[in-house]
Design an enzyme around this catalytic site. Structure first.
Site, short mmCIF file in Angstrom:
data_model
loop_
_atom_site.label_atom_id
_atom_site.label_comp_id
_atom_site.label_asym_id
_atom_site.label_seq_id
_atom_site.Cartn_x
_atom_site.Cartn_y
_atom_site.Cartn_z
N LYS A 129 121.70 -46.20 113.52
CA LYS A 129 122.38 -44.97 113.95
C LYS A 129 123.81 -45.33 114.32
CE LYS A 129 121.21 -40.63 114.55
NZ LYS A 129 120.10 -39.85 113.97
N ASP A 169 124.67 -36.30 111.55
CA ASP A 169 123.89 -35.95 112.75
C ASP A 169 124.76 -34.89 113.44
OD1 ASP A 169 121.35 -37.09 114.32
OD2 ASP A 169 122.84 -36.63 115.82
#
Ligand code: GLU
Length: 449
Positions: A129, A169
């Site tokens: 991430k 995201d």
């Protein structure tokens, strides 16, 4: 938080010591360890080979400076992150988040969750991430582009089709992926389609990727309903948020016969008992990039500003938190339970606090954790990677069928695993254990690395 098994307590204490102050990361680790008691009792090899300890330590953490110039000619400074958490099952895979709340602890919690989520999809992807504390709110298109270019000017050296494949995201959608991809191509002089997912449909993107997280969450909820011979017909649903996940969750609920009666953004929530008008909401949020209060003004729905009430006070059968982490606390859970909610499925990553999850369990509310219920986004990213690798592109119908099948597979695996480990119907236990075992076995096979 519940007390852990003795061996797991030692591991958790070590995580606390090594990662001071990173509360969201602690929460995500604790939630997984809490399910692993019966696994370590049955399979001592995981603790013997320090698999869990290694899983809790990212393989690589990259932090970098992102300087860029705003529209007034002033130099702005942000911090960029990429946490390459685990590559046992495939290249690191996970989104980038641009939001002022982003710091290492948020990126680590998201990266940790991503390992198990990606494992559950059954696709060959590891967990990672990234993101930045950059705040896109109020920034011009030119500023967004310059920021994305500056961000990629450092990130490009760490990513690649076989290494690490970022996507979107919160704060990173199709526009940002376009600017990031353009800069990557310019710097490397390579049209490497498989380096990012969430691309535009005419330049390597996949059908259904935009819709996939929201659709997938609703497909998962549909499987829960089907397992008890029920359906969305006539069900009232709350969907918090109004970003990409929320909008396509609303769309799929409506397609399957349910009615979404409330949605929100950081400024407040709208209550529309006759059902959210999705075309208007899409126009307000995606077309005009305005606040959800504009939706209320133009539709006649009720608007309640933040601080004056909560979206969770609306009466509904199903709640789909699709905004952000820890948006639904114990108090909200109590309100939902008192109002008769039956199912809560997380479209966002870790939107329910541990208190809320506990209360749902105690009250017989079916709870589906994000790492299972929102895995449709990253699963479709993996389908995008497959199409890129074979220089192919599939139809919307075919891709949506694949997504639906993947979500059904995750649902069934969670349920079967929950039964095998003595917690039938507990999707959290099922998701954590099924996701863990696949990664842990791959780590054992690959040796101490
Ligand atoms: N950010 C999404 C998630 O939380 C998708 C990541 C991806 O497609 O790589 O799973």
């Amino acid at each position: 938080m519940p007390v852990l098994d003795e061996k797991l307590t030692t591991i958790y204490d070590e995580v606390l010591r090594r990662n001071p102050g990173e509360t969201e990361f602690h929460q995500a680790v604790h939630e997984v360890l809490d399910s692993l008691g019966p696994v370590v009792a049955k399979h001592p090899q995981y603790t013997d080979a320090a698999v869990i300890n290694r899983l809790c330590e990212p393989e690589r953490q990259i932090i970098f400076r992102v300087p860029w110039v705003d529209d007034k000619g002033k130099v702005q400074l942000n911090r960029g992150f990429r946490v390459e958490f685990n590559s046992a099952l495939g290249p690191y895979k996970g989104g980038l988040r641009f939001h002022p709340s982003v710091y290492l602890g948020i990126v680590k919690f998201l990266g940790f969750e991503q390992i198990f989520k990606n494992s559950l999809t059954g696709m060959p992807i590891g967990g990672g991430k990234g993101g930045s504390d950059f705040d896109p709110k109020g920034r011009s298109d030119g500023e967004i582009m310059r920021f994305c270019q500056a961000f990629m000017t450092e990130l490009y050296r760490h990513i690649g089709e076989y290494t690490d494949v970022p996507a979107g995201d919160i704060g990173v959608g199709g526009r940002e992926i376009g600017y990031l991809f353009g800069q990557h191509k310019r710097i490397t002089n390579r049209y490497e389609s498989g380096v990012l997912t969430g691309k535009g449909l005419t330049w390597g993107g996949s059908q259904v990727r935009t819709e996939a997280t929201g659709y997938g969450t609703v497909f998962f909820t549909h499987e829960i309903l089907k397992a008890r011979d029920e359906s969305f017909d006539g069900r009232d649903v709350i969907v918090s948020g109004s970003g990409n996940v929320a909008i396509y969750a609303i769309e799929k609920v409506h397609q399957l016969g349910g009615r979404v009666v409330a949605a929100s953004d950081s400024g407040g929530y709208v209550h529309d008992p006759s059902g959210i008008d999705l075309e208007l909401l899409k126009d307000v949020k995606n077309g005009r990039r305005e606040r959800i209060s504009t939706y209320a003004t133009e539709s006649g729905a009720t608007f309640v500003p933040t601080g004056k009430g909560s979206v969770w006070s609306v009466k509904a059968d199903i709640a789909l938190p699709c905004a952000t982490q820890n948006e639904l606390n114990g108090h909200d859970a109590r309100t939902l339970i008192d109002n008769g909610v039956k199912i809560v499925a997380e479209g966002a990553n870790m939107p329910c606090t541990p208190d809320a999850v506990r209360l749902f369990g105690e009250s017989g509310v079916t709870f589906a954790p994000g790492k299972a219920a929102n895995a449709g986004g990253v699963a479709t990213s993996a389908l995008e990677m497959q199409q890129n690798a074979s220089r192919d592109s599939w139809s919307f119908e075919h891709t949506e069928q694949r997504l639906e099948k993947i979500m059904r597979g995750i649902h069934d695996r969670c349920l079967e695993t929950s039964e095998e480990y003595g917690a039938p119907g507990n999707y959290t236990v099922g998701a954590n254990i099924a996701g863990f075992i696949q990664v842990a076995d791959a780590m054992l096979a690959q040796g101490v690395i």
